[in-house]
Scaffold this motif. Sequence first.
Motif, PDB file in Angstrom:
ATOM      1  N   ALA A 135       0.814  -1.217   0.000  1.00  0.00           N
ATOM      2  CA  ALA A 135       0.000   0.000   0.000  1.00  0.00           C
ATOM      3  C   ALA A 135       0.849   1.268   0.000  1.00  0.00           C
ATOM      4  O   ALA A 135       0.578   2.206  -0.747  1.00  0.00           O
ATOM      5  CB  ALA A 135      -0.946  -0.008   1.201  1.00  0.00           C
ATOM      6  N   GLU A 136       1.869   1.317   0.835  1.00  0.00           N
ATOM      7  CA  GLU A 136       2.686   2.532   0.964  1.00  0.00           C
ATOM      8  C   GLU A 136       3.666   2.730  -0.188  1.00  0.00           C
ATOM      9  O   GLU A 136       4.074   3.850  -0.474  1.00  0.00           O
ATOM     10  CB  GLU A 136       3.464   2.511   2.285  1.00  0.00           C
ATOM     11  N   LEU A 137       4.059   1.645  -0.855  1.00  0.00           N
ATOM     12  CA  LEU A 137       5.053   1.746  -1.927  1.00  0.00           C
ATOM     13  C   LEU A 137       4.435   1.538  -3.309  1.00  0.00           C
ATOM     14  O   LEU A 137       5.149   1.372  -4.296  1.00  0.00           O
ATOM     15  CB  LEU A 137       6.181   0.735  -1.684  1.00  0.00           C
ATOM     16  N   ALA A 138       3.110   1.570  -3.386  1.00  0.00           N
ATOM     17  CA  ALA A 138       2.401   1.356  -4.654  1.00  0.00           C
ATOM     18  C   ALA A 138       2.648   2.502  -5.628  1.00  0.00           C
ATOM     19  O   ALA A 138       2.974   3.628  -5.230  1.00  0.00           O
ATOM     20  CB  ALA A 138       0.906   1.223  -4.388  1.00  0.00           C
ATOM     21  N   THR A 139       2.481   2.199  -6.890  1.00  0.00           N
ATOM     22  CA  THR A 139       2.568   3.221  -7.925  1.00  0.00           C
ATOM     23  C   THR A 139       1.558   4.319  -7.605  1.00  0.00           C
ATOM     24  O   THR A 139       0.419   4.037  -7.266  1.00  0.00           O
ATOM     25  CB  THR A 139       2.261   2.608  -9.303  1.00  0.00           C
ATOM     26  N   GLY A 140       2.004   5.546  -7.669  1.00  0.00           N
ATOM     27  CA  GLY A 140       1.138   6.679  -7.371  1.00  0.00           C
ATOM     28  C   GLY A 140       1.303   7.220  -5.960  1.00  0.00           C
ATOM     29  O   GLY A 140       0.914   8.339  -5.685  1.00  0.00           O
ATOM     30  N   LYS A 141       1.858   6.418  -5.040  1.00  0.00           N
ATOM     31  CA  LYS A 141       2.140   6.903  -3.687  1.00  0.00           C
ATOM     32  C   LYS A 141       3.384   7.785  -3.751  1.00  0.00           C
ATOM     33  O   LYS A 141       4.308   7.522  -4.525  1.00  0.00           O
ATOM     34  CB  LYS A 141       2.383   5.747  -2.717  1.00  0.00           C
ATOM     35  N   VAL A 142       3.400   8.823  -2.940  1.00  0.00           N
ATOM     36  CA  VAL A 142       4.513   9.770  -2.973  1.00  0.00           C
ATOM     37  C   VAL A 142       5.496   9.449  -1.849  1.00  0.00           C
ATOM     38  O   VAL A 142       5.123   9.416  -0.682  1.00  0.00           O
ATOM     39  CB  VAL A 142       4.004  11.218  -2.834  1.00  0.00           C
ATOM     40  N   PHE A 143       6.735   9.177  -2.233  1.00  0.00           N
ATOM     41  CA  PHE A 143       7.822   8.975  -1.280  1.00  0.00           C
ATOM     42  C   PHE A 143       9.126   9.264  -2.004  1.00  0.00           C
ATOM     43  O   PHE A 143       9.161   9.354  -3.231  1.00  0.00           O
ATOM     44  CB  PHE A 143       7.807   7.554  -0.684  1.00  0.00           C
ATOM     45  N   ARG A 144      10.171   9.452  -1.249  1.00  0.00           N
ATOM     46  CA  ARG A 144      11.500   9.739  -1.798  1.00  0.00           C
ATOM     47  C   ARG A 144      12.459   8.647  -1.368  1.00  0.00           C
ATOM     48  O   ARG A 144      12.253   7.984  -0.352  1.00  0.00           O
ATOM     49  CB  ARG A 144      12.014  11.094  -1.300  1.00  0.00           C
ATOM     50  N   VAL A 145      13.532   8.511  -2.126  1.00  0.00           N
ATOM     51  CA  VAL A 145      14.575   7.534  -1.808  1.00  0.00           C
ATOM     52  C   VAL A 145      15.922   8.247  -1.898  1.00  0.00           C
ATOM     53  O   VAL A 145      16.154   9.037  -2.816  1.00  0.00           O
ATOM     54  CB  VAL A 145      14.535   6.334  -2.784  1.00  0.00           C
ATOM     55  N   ALA A 146      16.789   7.953  -0.950  1.00  0.00           N
ATOM     56  CA  ALA A 146      18.155   8.474  -0.981  1.00  0.00           C
ATOM     57  C   ALA A 146      19.112   7.303  -0.808  1.00  0.00           C
ATOM     58  O   ALA A 146      18.858   6.394  -0.017  1.00  0.00           O
ATOM     59  CB  ALA A 146      18.372   9.499   0.125  1.00  0.00           C
ATOM     60  N   ILE A 147      20.190   7.325  -1.565  1.00  0.00           N
ATOM     61  CA  ILE A 147      21.249   6.330  -1.434  1.00  0.00           C
ATOM     62  C   ILE A 147      22.468   7.046  -0.875  1.00  0.00           C
ATOM     63  O   ILE A 147      22.953   8.005  -1.483  1.00  0.00           O
ATOM     64  CB  ILE A 147      21.595   5.674  -2.782  1.00  0.00           C
ATOM     65  N   ASN A 148      22.926   6.578   0.275  1.00  0.00           N
ATOM     66  CA  ASN A 148      24.075   7.212   0.943  1.00  0.00           C
ATOM     67  C   ASN A 148      23.895   8.725   1.051  1.00  0.00           C
ATOM     68  O   ASN A 148      24.792   9.496   0.740  1.00  0.00           O
ATOM     69  CB  ASN A 148      25.385   6.851   0.248  1.00  0.00           C
TER      70      ASN A 148
END
Length: 120
Positions: A44-57
């Motif tokens: 539910a939280e990582l579905a297409t259309g959900k808004v979140f950001r990702v950072a690597i290091n």
Amino acid sequence: MINLVYFARLKEAFGVSEEMLPSTPATVADLIALLAARGGVWHAELATGKVFRVAINQEMAQLSDAISDGAEVAIFPPVTGADMTQMTLMQDVIRVQTQDFDAAAEYAPALPVMPRWGRW
């Protein structure tokens, strides 16, 4: 192996703030697909259309970015009122305070003024 870190609503929803993933997905998209495949709130939280950001290091990442073994990957909702695509370095938006800090003086211009009679 990668270290996953979750923040804000995602940390609350997943019930974990950090975990070690024994395998290293090739890209951010692969990682998101792997986590979403856990089902339930993860999907539910990582579905297409959900808004979140990702950072690597601690660097903002795109879905196509590669993940190296031993990386720290953070997944978090966007910061309210900020356009993360315009930020180059987080240090550009963080002020280090070395002197005594007076919160009332610092934020007084932004706070609403209460009428003298004590009611809004």
